[in-house]
Scaffold this active site. Sequence first.
Site, PDB file in Angstrom:
ATOM      1  N   ASP A 105       5.417  -5.838  10.126  1.00 58.21           N
ATOM      2  CA  ASP A 105       5.130  -7.117  10.786  1.00 58.21           C
ATOM      3  C   ASP A 105       6.271  -7.631  11.660  1.00 58.21           C
ATOM      4  OD1 ASP A 105       5.418  -8.515   7.444  1.00 58.21           O
ATOM      5  OD2 ASP A 105       7.019  -8.188   8.914  1.00 58.21           O
ATOM      6  N   HIS A 120       7.860   2.311   7.665  1.00 54.05           N
ATOM      7  CA  HIS A 120       6.473   2.668   8.023  1.00 54.05           C
ATOM      8  C   HIS A 120       6.160   2.294   9.461  1.00 54.05           C
ATOM      9  CE1 HIS A 120       5.581   2.408   3.455  1.00 54.05           C
ATOM     10  NE2 HIS A 120       6.003   3.614   3.805  1.00 54.05           N
ATOM     11  N   CYS A 149      -6.303   3.438  26.522  1.00 51.89           N
ATOM     12  CA  CYS A 149      -5.222   3.408  27.524  1.00 51.89           C
ATOM     13  C   CYS A 149      -5.879   3.464  28.917  1.00 51.89           C
ATOM     14  CB  CYS A 149      -4.358   4.644  27.268  1.00 51.89           C
ATOM     15  SG  CYS A 149      -3.173   5.039  28.528  1.00 51.89           S
ATOM     16  N   SER A 190       5.658  -3.321  -4.854  1.00 47.80           N
ATOM     17  CA  SER A 190       5.091  -2.865  -6.135  1.00 47.80           C
ATOM     18  C   SER A 190       5.725  -1.538  -6.546  1.00 47.80           C
ATOM     19  CB  SER A 190       3.576  -2.684  -5.985  1.00 47.80           C
ATOM     20  OG  SER A 190       3.312  -1.739  -4.943  1.00 47.80           O
ATOM     21  N   GLU A 216       5.905 -10.375 -10.260  1.00 48.93           N
ATOM     22  CA  GLU A 216       5.590  -9.713 -11.538  1.00 48.93           C
ATOM     23  C   GLU A 216       6.411  -8.440 -11.704  1.00 48.93           C
ATOM     24  OE1 GLU A 216       1.438  -9.675 -10.681  1.00 48.93           O
ATOM     25  OE2 GLU A 216       1.483  -7.626  -9.919  1.00 48.93           O
ATOM     26  N   ALA A 233       9.573 -14.992  -3.492  1.00 51.62           N
ATOM     27  CA  ALA A 233      10.784 -14.523  -2.788  1.00 51.62           C
ATOM     28  C   ALA A 233      11.430 -15.633  -1.965  1.00 51.62           C
ATOM     29  CB  ALA A 233      10.408 -13.350  -1.888  1.00 51.62           C
TER      30      ALA A 233
END
Length: 248
Positions: A105, A120, A149, A190, A216, A233
């Site tokens: 992001d 990634h 394109c 995770s 968690e 966070a």
Amino acid sequence: MEERIKKTADALSRSRNAVALTGAGISVESGIPPFRGKGGVWEKIDPMEFAHIDSFMKDPGKVWDVLIRETKSHIDVAEPNDAHLGLARLERMGRLSAVITQNIDGLHQAAGSSDVIEFHGNFAWQRCLDCGERIKTSEVSMDELPPRCSCGGVLRPECVFFGEMIPPEHLARSRVLSAACDVMLVVGTSAVVHPAASMPAIARQNNALVVEINREETPLTGVVSDFLIPGDAGEILSRIVAEMEKRL
Ligand code: APR
């Protein structure tokens, strides 16, 4: 919680080479859903059917329509949250040398982090499957799917699909940073997708303090990480930064 925040701030204050490993959880407070757990994307759609390179090549229009459109709708309006800003503040304090992120992001860069390894890839750019032309995602029209394109080739996001390799230079540098760090903050992941999830073990094997920040427990908790600071966070990183600013 308070004692663990203080312990983390102490370690960061003494650290010469801290790194952060982040996952989708760090962007949840920016409105981007996680993949797993409550409200996770993979609870609604099957990643093997929509996020694997083979399924993209077989039917790019379907992957654009089901997965990429929704991803774009969240990322287009997302802003960095207190967690991204906290990591950028730690860098400016000279207390964090790099961020290894699994996220696509771009919010770490938007928050001001300057050394971000995008494990990634990044959603900001699309690439033509035929001519290789790169086009900014923000300039791609979603009127016709899959978007094409000017040469007529299908566009694909410059992210890593399941079934694709992690860019070797990102993997190599992440391993080096993980082996060399003395503190690793593991934020909002995770820790089930490798090789990203093996970075904390590399850090631990080299005697780094590994601190998880997560709502968690994960497979790392109590095995690879020294401790988990449970919660959001944004709040936790803000409190760690506040604790460190007292020491300035
Ligand atoms: N604060 C801290 N942690 C959070 C928050 C929050 N506000 N919200 C969610 N979490 C935690 C969840 O408890 C979970 O452990 O973030 C984690 C999100 O896990 P995933 O959705 O699996 O994301 P991630 O670990 O980044 O996934 C790894 O899998 O599907 C692939 O390519 C995708 O990069 C992704 C990879």
